[in-house]
Design an enzyme around this catalytic site. Structure first.
Site, short mmCIF file in Angstrom:
data_model
loop_
_atom_site.label_atom_id
_atom_site.label_comp_id
_atom_site.label_asym_id
_atom_site.label_seq_id
_atom_site.Cartn_x
_atom_site.Cartn_y
_atom_site.Cartn_z
N LYS A 71 -30.51 18.51 23.26
CA LYS A 71 -31.30 18.26 24.47
C LYS A 71 -32.41 17.23 24.22
CE LYS A 71 -30.01 22.33 27.00
NZ LYS A 71 -28.97 22.81 26.06
C1 LIG Z 1 -27.55 22.97 26.29
C2 LIG Z 1 -26.63 23.12 25.12
C3 LIG Z 1 -25.22 23.07 25.25
C4 LIG Z 1 -24.52 22.91 26.58
O1 LIG Z 1 -24.64 21.63 27.12
P1 LIG Z 1 -24.36 21.35 28.67
O2 LIG Z 1 -24.76 19.95 28.90
O3 LIG Z 1 -25.22 22.33 29.42
O4 LIG Z 1 -22.91 21.58 28.91
C5 LIG Z 1 -24.45 23.18 24.10
N1 LIG Z 1 -25.03 23.37 22.88
C6 LIG Z 1 -26.36 23.44 22.73
C7 LIG Z 1 -26.93 23.67 21.36
C8 LIG Z 1 -27.22 23.31 23.82
O5 LIG Z 1 -28.56 23.39 23.65
#
Ligand SMILES: *Cc1c(COP(=O)(O)O)cnc(C)c1O
Length: 495
Positions: A112
């Site tokens: 993120k």
């Molecule tokens: C948020 C997240 C995801 C999922 O990603 P999306 O864009 O919501 O599909 C997968 N792995 C981790 C570690 C995350 O923080």
């Protein structure tokens, strides 16, 4: 480039800055560019010669014509600096049967950061471009990764403040320590006695509280959110797919123009949708494998065409994928089937908890997407196998994707190379990773970091090893009834 809503109920297109300022469209839909840009093969492969920040600025420029090239380059350089991401913000690791794209070298060690280091800069510019004079107060309810990444991204960003609420017993020790020790003048963090739903419902109630919003407005403040339906969070993610493809060409893994498949551990469908946008722009991607954990609502949808959220919620060791409503799927439906059908399906989802797409739509989606899932045992087994056979440590979210990618290859006799996305540092989920490696008496607190390092020798990311020495700035924990007062106090005080 005009942006319109996936439900197209409001007739007026807006510019990219307005879409980023607003987040959600007024009709409840999500913003999308009216037409999708293309990047020709030669330009694509020429990006391979540039460092990450420049590659990203070029890709962003395709979608964000409300921003100048210079603005975008300034922002990507600040966001993806060596200080924040190390030498390479999105490096790859090669396993015998696939390539792993590591997206967790940022300040909070989860993917993120790739979006949330950049999006606040685009957001604060959007305020200026839209003539918005008030300060944005970003309110976030988090079950883990988003809170930390949003705090790290919005800290000290002009014309913004950010306040994060987390369930006090619902996040990991490491996530909690990250949030409570976060530096920055314009931030606030607070625990809630309750679960994630209490925190989220509390935040949603405050967004809808007109008295609160009026008081804030009188103080020159308005509420805004940082969640993944904002276009400003999606567009930085397209860049790392383009960049990863360039890297594979540059080091001879593939020829320029050769197709590669991509496998993404999926929750809200934001990350994999960015891969799809890269494909639409002309990056030679083949199949996109949508990997899910035991919350396999997307696997079922991609198999049957029925999206049904009325199902048990499983708490897993890949908590950021514990999601039953994948909001960004709406954008794919819009591209494939148009606004009218999308609006009807979203309405059915809200009212009945499910919808079924027509055969033509499902067929078109399946030309690109395949859904596969991994249960908890398969996830742990994949962590252990990859470590024992390949001497490479992965986190549970990445393990779900590696497991799905291997199932796909086995079932399809696939001849293309596979690019699998790694979304978190294994240290962020140290206790669960240790357990998967066979250590059943692992400490559950920050001690797990050092136990995992001692067991595996994998390098411990600096932001996590630095946690131990950081003072707790935000020890507070409140009842959910106190959230309103808390928002008012923080919103109206000067920073
Ligand atoms: C948020 C997240 C995801 C999922 O990603 P999306 O864009 O919501 O599909 C997968 N792995 C981790 C570690 C995350 O923080």
């Amino acid at each position: 480039m005009p942006y319109i809503s996936t439900r197209e109920k409001n007739p007026n297109p807006v510019c990219a800055a307005q879409a980023i300022r607003a987040g959600l469209a007024p009709d409840g839909g999500l913003y999308m560019p009216q037409s999708l840009p293309k990047i020709d093969r030669q330009t694509l492969c020429s990006l391979a010669a540039l460092p990450y920040a420049q590659r990203a600025a070029k890709v962003l420029g395709l979608y964000l014509d409300a921003y100048t090239e210079e603005e975008l380059l300034t922002d990507t350089r600040m966001a993806y600096s060596v200080e924040k991401f190390g030498e390479n913000p999105a490096p790859s690791h090669t396993l015998p049967d696939m390539r792993i794209l590591e997206l967790w070298h940022g300040p909070t060690c989860a993917f993120k950061d790739m979006a949330l280091q950049l999006m606040p800069r685009l957001f604060s510019r959007a305020l200026v471009k839209c003539g918005e004079k008030r300060t944005a107060l970003i309110l976030v309810a988090t079950s883990g990764d988003t809170g930390g990444a949003a705090l790290a991204g919005y800290r000290d960003v002009a014309q913004t403040k950010i306040q994060v609420y987390y369930p006090t017993d619902g996040v990991s020790a490491i996530q909690k320590a990250q949030m409570r020790s976060q530096e920055g003048k314009n931030i606030s963090v607070c625990g809630i006695y309750g679960n994630f739903d209490d925190a989220q419902t509390g935040v949603k109630t405050l967004f809808a509280d007109s008295d609160l919003n009026t008081v804030l407005d009188k103080n020159g403040v308005f509420l805004s959110s940082a969640n993944s339906i904002n276009w400003g969070r999606l567009v930085p993610q397209i860049a790392y797919y383009v960049s990863a493809y360039c890297d594979m060409v540059a080091d001879g893994t593939i020829r320029c123009g050769e197709e590669t498949d991509v496998c993404v551990p999926t929750g809200n469908f934001g990350n994999i949708f960015a891969a799809y946008l890269a494909k639409c722009a002309g990056v030679p991607f083949g199949t996109l494998v949508c990997a899910s954990n035991e919350n396999d609502v997307l696997t079922e949808f991609l198999c049957t065409g029925t999206y049904n959220r009325k199902r048990p919620f499983h708490t897993t060791i890949s908590p950021s994928m514990d999601i039953l409503i994948s909001s960004n799927l709406e954008r794919l439906l819009y591209l494939v089937a148009g606004a009218d059908k999308t609006a009807a399906w979203m309405c059915s989802l809200a009212e009945k908890g499910e919808y079924t797409v027509d055969d033509e739509t499902l067929c078109k989606i399946r030309e690109t997407f395949t859904g596969l899932c991994a249960d908890e045992n398969e996830t742990r087994q994949t962590i252990r196998e990859v470590f024992e056979k390949d001497n490479y440590l992965i986190d549970p979210h990445t393990a779900v994707a590696v497991c799905a990618a291997r199932k796909y290859k086995k079932d399809n006799n696939a001849h293309r190379k596979m690019l699998t996305v790694s979304t978190a540092s294994p240290y962020k989920f140290a206790a669960d990773v240790l357990y998967a490696l066979g250590k059943t008496d692992a400490p559950q607190d920050e001690g797990a970091l050092y136990a995992l390092r001692d067991k595996t020798g994998a390098p411990l990311p600096a932001p996590l090893s630095a946690l131990a020495g950081k003072p707790i700035r935000f020890p507070a924990c409140i009842e959910k009834e106190q959230m309103r007062e808390n928002v008012l106090t923080f919103g109206t005080e000067s920073v």
